[in-house]
Design a protein around this motif. Structure first.
Motif, PDB file in Angstrom:
ATOM      1  N   GLY A  38      27.863  82.357  73.552  1.00  0.00           N
ATOM      2  CA  GLY A  38      27.092  81.285  74.176  1.00  0.00           C
ATOM      3  C   GLY A  38      25.596  81.282  74.010  1.00  0.00           C
ATOM      4  N   GLY A  39      24.985  82.371  73.539  1.00  0.00           N
ATOM      5  CA  GLY A  39      23.534  82.361  73.406  1.00  0.00           C
ATOM      6  C   GLY A  39      22.848  82.104  74.731  1.00  0.00           C
ATOM      7  N   CYS A  40      21.986  81.076  74.784  1.00  0.00           N
ATOM      8  CA  CYS A  40      21.266  80.749  76.019  1.00  0.00           C
ATOM      9  C   CYS A  40      22.163  80.077  77.056  1.00  0.00           C
ATOM     10  CB  CYS A  40      20.068  79.860  75.705  1.00  0.00           C
ATOM     11  SG  CYS A  40      18.763  80.720  74.797  1.00  0.00           S
ATOM     12  N   SER A  41      23.409  79.789  76.693  1.00  0.00           N
ATOM     13  CA  SER A  41      24.380  79.252  77.661  1.00  0.00           C
ATOM     14  C   SER A  41      25.423  80.293  78.034  1.00  0.00           C
ATOM     15  CB  SER A  41      25.068  78.012  77.071  1.00  0.00           C
ATOM     16  OG  SER A  41      24.142  76.984  76.834  1.00  0.00           O
ATOM     17  N   SER A  42      25.113  81.543  77.811  1.00  0.00           N
ATOM     18  CA  SER A  42      26.079  82.607  78.078  1.00  0.00           C
ATOM     19  C   SER A  42      26.036  83.014  79.546  1.00  0.00           C
ATOM     20  CB  SER A  42      25.789  83.818  77.189  1.00  0.00           C
ATOM     21  OG  SER A  42      24.527  84.382  77.513  1.00  0.00           O
ATOM     22  N   LYS A  43      26.825  84.017  79.876  1.00  0.00           N
ATOM     23  CA  LYS A  43      26.894  84.547  81.231  1.00  0.00           C
ATOM     24  C   LYS A  43      26.822  86.066  81.172  1.00  0.00           C
ATOM     25  CE  LYS A  43      31.935  84.877  81.117  1.00  0.00           C
ATOM     26  NZ  LYS A  43      31.982  86.328  80.885  1.00  0.00           N
ATOM     27  N   PHE A  44      26.582  86.683  82.311  1.00  0.00           N
ATOM     28  CA  PHE A  44      26.715  88.134  82.417  1.00  0.00           C
ATOM     29  C   PHE A  44      27.059  88.473  83.859  1.00  0.00           C
ATOM     30  CE2 PHE A  44      22.273  87.224  83.242  1.00  0.00           C
ATOM     31  CZ  PHE A  44      21.930  88.064  84.301  1.00  0.00           C
ATOM     32  N   ASP A  45      27.649  89.630  84.071  1.00  0.00           N
ATOM     33  CA  ASP A  45      28.123  90.053  85.388  1.00  0.00           C
ATOM     34  C   ASP A  45      27.356  91.283  85.858  1.00  0.00           C
ATOM     35  OD1 ASP A  45      30.321  88.122  85.601  1.00  0.00           O
ATOM     36  OD2 ASP A  45      31.208  89.243  83.951  1.00  0.00           O
ATOM     37  N   ARG A  46      26.933  91.276  87.127  1.00  0.00           N
ATOM     38  CA  ARG A  46      26.262  92.414  87.742  1.00  0.00           C
ATOM     39  C   ARG A  46      26.638  92.490  89.220  1.00  0.00           C
ATOM     40  NH1 ARG A  46      25.180  92.837  83.148  1.00  0.00           N
ATOM     41  NH2 ARG A  46      23.251  93.505  82.114  1.00  0.00           N
ATOM     42  N   ASP A  47      27.059  93.669  89.658  1.00  0.00           N
ATOM     43  CA  ASP A  47      27.269  93.957  91.082  1.00  0.00           C
ATOM     44  C   ASP A  47      28.126  92.911  91.788  1.00  0.00           C
ATOM     45  OD1 ASP A  47      25.628  96.127  90.634  1.00  0.00           O
ATOM     46  OD2 ASP A  47      23.838  95.176  91.464  1.00  0.00           O
ATOM     47  N   GLY A  48      29.165  92.452  91.122  1.00  0.00           N
ATOM     48  CA  GLY A  48      30.080  91.495  91.736  1.00  0.00           C
ATOM     49  C   GLY A  48      29.686  90.044  91.603  1.00  0.00           C
ATOM     50  N   TYR A  49      28.571  89.754  90.936  1.00  0.00           N
ATOM     51  CA  TYR A  49      28.116  88.386  90.725  1.00  0.00           C
ATOM     52  C   TYR A  49      28.181  88.043  89.242  1.00  0.00           C
ATOM     53  CZ  TYR A  49      26.009  88.566  95.422  1.00  0.00           C
ATOM     54  OH  TYR A  49      25.788  88.667  96.775  1.00  0.00           O
ATOM     55  N   ARG A  50      28.442  86.767  88.951  1.00  0.00           N
ATOM     56  CA  ARG A  50      28.258  86.237  87.601  1.00  0.00           C
ATOM     57  C   ARG A  50      26.991  85.398  87.602  1.00  0.00           C
ATOM     58  NH1 ARG A  50      32.455  82.306  84.334  1.00  0.00           N
ATOM     59  NH2 ARG A  50      33.540  84.310  84.058  1.00  0.00           N
ATOM     60  N   PHE A  51      26.212  85.522  86.528  1.00  0.00           N
ATOM     61  CA  PHE A  51      24.994  84.734  86.390  1.00  0.00           C
ATOM     62  C   PHE A  51      25.016  83.942  85.090  1.00  0.00           C
ATOM     63  CE2 PHE A  51      23.769  88.417  88.977  1.00  0.00           C
ATOM     64  CZ  PHE A  51      23.248  87.767  90.085  1.00  0.00           C
ATOM     65  N   SER A  52      24.540  82.708  85.157  1.00  0.00           N
ATOM     66  CA  SER A  52      24.297  81.922  83.951  1.00  0.00           C
ATOM     67  C   SER A  52      22.984  82.388  83.347  1.00  0.00           C
ATOM     68  CB  SER A  52      24.215  80.432  84.286  1.00  0.00           C
ATOM     69  OG  SER A  52      25.447  79.961  84.793  1.00  0.00           O
ATOM     70  N   ALA A  53      23.010  82.734  82.068  1.00  0.00           N
ATOM     71  CA  ALA A  53      21.794  83.267  81.441  1.00  0.00           C
ATOM     72  C   ALA A  53      20.675  82.241  81.420  1.00  0.00           C
ATOM     73  CB  ALA A  53      22.103  83.738  80.030  1.00  0.00           C
ATOM     74  N   GLY A  54      21.028  80.982  81.178  1.00  0.00           N
ATOM     75  CA  GLY A  54      19.996  79.955  81.087  1.00  0.00           C
ATOM     76  C   GLY A  54      20.487  78.614  81.583  1.00  0.00           C
ATOM     77  N   ALA A  55      21.061  77.813  80.686  1.00  0.00           N
ATOM     78  CA  ALA A  55      21.478  76.444  81.021  1.00  0.00           C
ATOM     79  C   ALA A  55      22.515  76.438  82.141  1.00  0.00           C
ATOM     80  CB  ALA A  55      22.042  75.764  79.777  1.00  0.00           C
ATOM     81  N   THR A  56      22.410  75.436  83.040  1.00  0.00           N
ATOM     82  CA  THR A  56      23.284  75.412  84.216  1.00  0.00           C
ATOM     83  C   THR A  56      23.925  74.061  84.503  1.00  0.00           C
ATOM     84  OG1 THR A  56      21.344  75.033  85.611  1.00  0.00           O
ATOM     85  CG2 THR A  56      22.101  77.313  85.393  1.00  0.00           C
ATOM     86  N   VAL A  57      23.245  72.948  84.206  1.00  0.00           N
ATOM     87  CA  VAL A  57      23.739  71.624  84.594  1.00  0.00           C
ATOM     88  C   VAL A  57      24.707  71.102  83.538  1.00  0.00           C
ATOM     89  CG1 VAL A  57      23.113  69.284  85.287  1.00  0.00           C
ATOM     90  CG2 VAL A  57      21.518  71.173  85.706  1.00  0.00           C
ATOM     91  N   GLY A  58      25.892  70.665  83.973  1.00  0.00           N
ATOM     92  CA  GLY A  58      26.873  70.098  83.062  1.00  0.00           C
ATOM     93  C   GLY A  58      26.663  68.603  82.889  1.00  0.00           C
ATOM     94  N   MET A  59      26.572  68.141  81.650  1.00  0.00           N
ATOM     95  CA  MET A  59      26.395  66.712  81.367  1.00  0.00           C
ATOM     96  C   MET A  59      27.263  66.326  80.176  1.00  0.00           C
ATOM     97  SD  MET A  59      22.274  66.365  81.937  1.00  0.00           S
ATOM     98  CE  MET A  59      21.927  67.900  81.077  1.00  0.00           C
TER      99      MET A  59
END
Length: 500
Positions: A38-59
């Protein structure tokens, strides 16, 4: 073994092109430098949370929307998502504006929240919607722009109709020029609102934004904005699964270090020393990276000049990733996933004065446990500031403090609700996405003619194609995906499997 195509990078552009070509029967290999898609639209997981690396709004997922049509083309179901009516709260220094998707509710909000020029503001948005409807039909035809071959010129001409020709005067105007026509440039709160939206979508403010580009950006939420369960990474993974099902091959942790051409065959070398051969190369890497990857003898054949490219500026991002108790959010705002903060009218909309705050919704356990929320915060920043080691850590703390202080003013219990936090900087984006100097989001438009100076997906070298946020139609998940679709169309138009 000679591949039909090799795709470099799994951002929206690359994974779109790969999925479409594999569906059409091509033998495709996709190489990704990171361990996550995903590059700048990827995700990663830390301490029980998932985070969006960059882009967030779906269109683009509404009926007839570009990404909806893409999934239909691939005969693939969309991941779970919710269309939003209340898309975003915009916190200006002296008022809160709720961005409604439905036009009539939006016009009522304008009347309630902007205490003057309401009729002119509504007239401006009527023009925005009228122009963008015409543009949308043109963009959906997926013509390569700017054209560089006879067939591309012909396809572009076929895409032009009388309604599009009627927009010719807008080609020589900025969004600021159009706002001046409506007498709105002295309305400070409204200008801050518009500029905030343009910064998040096209990386610049009304003064420097071509009117057609800005109008498309200002209309997009009203076509449909979506909260995607698990974030935009869910879309990337769904496209990757479709690609796999069509026989496509994907290799993670395969960083490409060299691309060369021998006759009609391209050779792609990875950091591991592996060499792959192909007829077509599709680079979903930003143009900033192109010259360091291509063998020097190919540089002069490109339609892009290296020195010219180096003069084109791009933003970096400072990001905050926060895991928190969701109780800090006021009940009336709890169902709104996206929030934009503009702290002062006096300062530029970057470096923490303006930022986008995206939070996971209750029940989305892909992001966070029950009662918790995953938050991604992003502000534009100049990349050069972040490569001075002596000031790096101090700068991170300053930006984090500035942003959290702004949030605390709106939500007083925010700081005390935080369970964990991490920062991202241009240095981080360089490390994990390989983007030169951590530049993200495409090029910064520099004036009313910027759209006409876009880079084409056609590199000018036979068999080499570009997609992603630094080529037409530009930044964002929609623009990047559309560029990948354009490339897939162009390649399929020259391939015998189309006629089989």
């Amino acid at each position: 073994m000679l591949k039909d195509a090799i795709v470099i990078g799994t951002g929206f552009g690359g994974i779109t092109a790969a999925a479409l070509l594999a569906k059409a029967g091509y033998d495709v290999l996709t190489l990704e430098a990171a361990s996550e898609l995903g590059g700048c639209s990827s995700k990663f997981d830390r301490d029980g949370y998932r985070f969006s690396a960059g882009a967030t709004v779906g269109m683009g997922f509404e009926e007839g929307g570009m990404l909806k049509r893409l999934f239909e083309e691939l005969n693939s179901p969309l991941p779970p998502m919710k269309k939003l009516d209340e898309i975003m709260n915009v916190y200006l220094p002296d008022r809160t504006v709720t961005y409604f998707s439905e036009k009539e509710r939006w016009y009522k909000e304008i009347a309630n929240k902007f205490d003057r020029n309401q009729d002119r503001i509504i007239a401006f948005f009527e023009e925005v919607f009228k122009v963008s409807r015409v543009l949308q039909k043109f963009v959906e035809r997926r013509a390569i722009f700017p054209p560089s071959t006879a067939s591309e010129f012909f396809a572009l001409l076929k895409s032009v109709d009388v309604n599009l020709l009627g927009l010719t005067p807008y080609l020589t105007q900025s969004v600021q020029d159009r706002l001046a026509k409506f007498g709105l440039t002295n309305n400070e709160p409204f200008m801050a609102f518009v500029n905030g939206q343009l910064m998040d979508s096209v990386q610049t403010t009304a003064s420097y934004c071509p009117s057609l580009l800005g109008y498309m950006a200002l209309s997009i939420f009203h076509n449909g904005a979506f909260y995607v369960e698990g974030g935009l990474a869910s879309i990337i993974h769904a496209l990757a699964e479709n690609y796999h099902a069509s026989g496509g091959e994907l290799r993670l942790r395969h960083k490409v270090v060299s691309i060369a051409k021998q006759g009609d065959v391209w050779t792609v070398m990875t950091k591991r020393g592996e060499v792959f051969r192909t007829k077509k190369v599709i680079m979903n890497a930003p143009i900033h990276n192109i010259f360091s990857l291509l063998e020097p003898e190919l540089h002069h054949s490109l339609s892009i000049e290296e020195q010219q490219e180096k003069k084109k500026d791009a933003w970096g991002a400072f990001t905050l990733y926060i895991g928190a108790d969701s109780s800090f959010m006021m009940p009336e705002s709890n169902s709104i996933p996206f929030h934009q903060f503009i702290s002062s009218y006096e300062f530029p909309l970057s470096e923490g004065n303006q930022f986008l705050f995206s939070m996971s919704q209750e029940g989305d356990t892909k992001f966070a446990p029950t009662g918790k929320t995953s938050i991604t915060i992003s502000t534009h920043t100049k990349v050069d500031n972040w490569w001075e080691r002596e000031t790096y850590e101090r700068r991170k703390e300053e930006y984090m403090g500035r942003i959290i202080e702004s949030i605390d003013k709106r939500f007083p219990s925010f700081s005390s609700s935080i369970n964990m936090k991490m920062t991202g900087t241009p240095v981080t984006f360089k490390r994990y996405t390989q983007r030169e100097n951590g530049k993200v989001g495409g090029y910064i438009p520099t004036g009313k003619y910027s759209l006409l100076k876009s880079y084409s997906p056609n590199s000018g070298v036979e068999g080499l194609w570009f997609c992603g946020d630094t080529v037409f139609p530009g930044a964002g998940s929609l623009g990047s995906s559309l560029s990948g679709w354009m490339v897939a169309d162009a390649i399929k138009g020259k391939h015998p499997v189309q006629d089989m």
